[in-house]
Design a protein around this motif. Structure first.
Motif, PDB file in Angstrom:
ATOM      1  N   VAL A  64       2.586   4.564  -2.529  1.00 63.69           N
ATOM      2  CA  VAL A  64       2.079   5.923  -2.724  1.00 63.69           C
ATOM      3  C   VAL A  64       1.642   6.596  -1.433  1.00 63.69           C
ATOM      4  CG1 VAL A  64       1.339   5.437  -5.069  1.00 63.69           C
ATOM      5  CG2 VAL A  64      -0.264   5.129  -3.206  1.00 63.69           C
ATOM      6  N   GLY A  65       1.667   5.889  -0.311  1.00 66.85           N
ATOM      7  CA  GLY A  65       1.124   6.445   0.923  1.00 66.85           C
ATOM      8  C   GLY A  65       2.061   7.340   1.696  1.00 66.85           C
ATOM      9  N   SER A  66       3.310   6.977   1.805  1.00 74.85           N
ATOM     10  CA  SER A  66       4.213   7.787   2.615  1.00 74.85           C
ATOM     11  C   SER A  66       4.642   9.030   1.843  1.00 74.85           C
ATOM     12  CB  SER A  66       5.442   6.964   3.003  1.00 74.85           C
ATOM     13  OG  SER A  66       6.207   6.665   1.869  1.00 74.85           O
ATOM     14  N   CYS A  67       4.960  10.054   2.578  1.00 74.52           N
ATOM     15  CA  CYS A  67       5.317  11.335   1.961  1.00 74.52           C
ATOM     16  C   CYS A  67       6.567  11.212   1.104  1.00 74.52           C
ATOM     17  CB  CYS A  67       5.524  12.393   3.032  1.00 74.52           C
ATOM     18  SG  CYS A  67       4.011  12.815   3.891  1.00 74.52           S
ATOM     19  N   CYS A  75       2.492   9.893  -7.746  1.00 75.72           N
ATOM     20  CA  CYS A  75       1.392   9.210  -8.411  1.00 75.72           C
ATOM     21  C   CYS A  75       0.383   8.731  -7.374  1.00 75.72           C
ATOM     22  CB  CYS A  75       1.891   8.024  -9.222  1.00 75.72           C
ATOM     23  SG  CYS A  75       2.466   6.654  -8.226  1.00 75.72           S
ATOM     24  N   ASN A  76      -0.720   8.226  -7.860  1.00 74.92           N
ATOM     25  CA  ASN A  76      -1.732   7.600  -7.025  1.00 74.92           C
ATOM     26  C   ASN A  76      -1.881   6.166  -7.509  1.00 74.92           C
ATOM     27  OD1 ASN A  76      -3.653   7.215  -5.129  1.00 74.92           O
ATOM     28  ND2 ASN A  76      -5.156   8.613  -6.002  1.00 74.92           N
ATOM     29  N   GLY A  77      -2.382   5.290  -6.656  1.00 76.57           N
ATOM     30  CA  GLY A  77      -2.499   3.898  -7.056  1.00 76.57           C
ATOM     31  C   GLY A  77      -3.658   3.198  -6.395  1.00 76.57           C
ATOM     32  N   THR A  78      -4.016   2.062  -6.969  1.00 74.93           N
ATOM     33  CA  THR A  78      -5.112   1.258  -6.448  1.00 74.93           C
ATOM     34  C   THR A  78      -4.873  -0.201  -6.823  1.00 74.93           C
ATOM     35  OG1 THR A  78      -7.504   1.016  -6.355  1.00 74.93           O
ATOM     36  CG2 THR A  78      -6.565   1.539  -8.498  1.00 74.93           C
ATOM     37  N   VAL A  79      -5.641  -1.082  -6.196  1.00 73.24           N
ATOM     38  CA  VAL A  79      -5.603  -2.507  -6.518  1.00 73.24           C
ATOM     39  C   VAL A  79      -6.947  -2.872  -7.124  1.00 73.24           C
ATOM     40  CG1 VAL A  79      -5.379  -4.837  -5.592  1.00 73.24           C
ATOM     41  CG2 VAL A  79      -4.018  -2.990  -4.629  1.00 73.24           C
ATOM     42  N   ILE A  80      -6.921  -3.477  -8.311  1.00 74.04           N
ATOM     43  CA  ILE A  80      -8.155  -3.895  -8.966  1.00 74.04           C
ATOM     44  C   ILE A  80      -8.166  -5.422  -9.055  1.00 74.04           C
ATOM     45  CG2 ILE A  80      -8.375  -1.769 -10.303  1.00 74.04           C
ATOM     46  CD1 ILE A  80      -7.444  -3.488 -12.746  1.00 74.04           C
ATOM     47  N   ILE A  89      -2.028  -4.309  -9.406  1.00 73.13           N
ATOM     48  CA  ILE A  89      -1.782  -2.965  -8.898  1.00 73.13           C
ATOM     49  C   ILE A  89      -1.758  -2.001 -10.077  1.00 73.13           C
ATOM     50  CG2 ILE A  89      -0.123  -1.472  -7.722  1.00 73.13           C
ATOM     51  CD1 ILE A  89       0.828  -3.919  -6.190  1.00 73.13           C
ATOM     52  N   GLN A  90      -2.520  -0.897  -9.966  1.00 68.82           N
ATOM     53  CA  GLN A  90      -2.541   0.143 -10.994  1.00 68.82           C
ATOM     54  C   GLN A  90      -1.978   1.425 -10.410  1.00 68.82           C
ATOM     55  OE1 GLN A  90      -6.437   0.907 -12.520  1.00 68.82           O
ATOM     56  NE2 GLN A  90      -6.235  -0.567 -14.165  1.00 68.82           N
TER      57      GLN A  90
END
Length: 119
Positions: A64-67, A75-80, A89-90
């Motif tokens: 989700v980081g690169s353009c 989308c956006n994402g995170t690690v829980i 990874i969500q």
């Protein structure tokens, strides 16, 4: 009498496990890609089972980081930290197909190793 030869045992499936050089250690299990309903039409996509060798936070930033990927995935994402499954990874939205193609393209998993769950 003719001498009986002792036939050597031959296992035709002995080399069936060879050829998994693409897969890192710890990937004996499947990578599970699930979708969860939040509220209304909003959903979460979770990716669980990626090998310990990989840094999941860097992988999420790559997703989700690169353009280019951000425009592709939108989308956006995170690690829980899940108590039973470890790091998961969500991602926002239904990203099941995108994640499958991405993991296969970068060589992190084979197609038969991915298990997609959901409605």
């Amino acid at each position: 009498m003719s001498a009986i030869q002792n036939l050597q045992t031959f296992d035709p499936f002995a080399d069936a496990t060879k050829g998994n050089d693409r897969l890192p250690s710890g990937t004996d299990d499947y990578i599970h890609i699930r979708i969860q309903q939040r509220n209304g039409r909003k959903t979460l996509t979770t990716v669980q089972g990626i090998a310990i060798d990989y840094d999941k936070k860097k992988l999420t930033l790559t997703l989700v980081g690169s353009c280019f990927v951000l425009l592709k995935f939108a989308c956006n994402g995170t690690v829980i930290e899940h108590p039973e499954y470890g790091e998961v990874i969500q991602l926002q939205g239904d990203q099941r197909k995108n994640i499958c193609t991405f993991l296969i393209e970068i060589g992190l998993a084979k197609e038969e190793q991915l298990k997609v769950h959901g409605f």
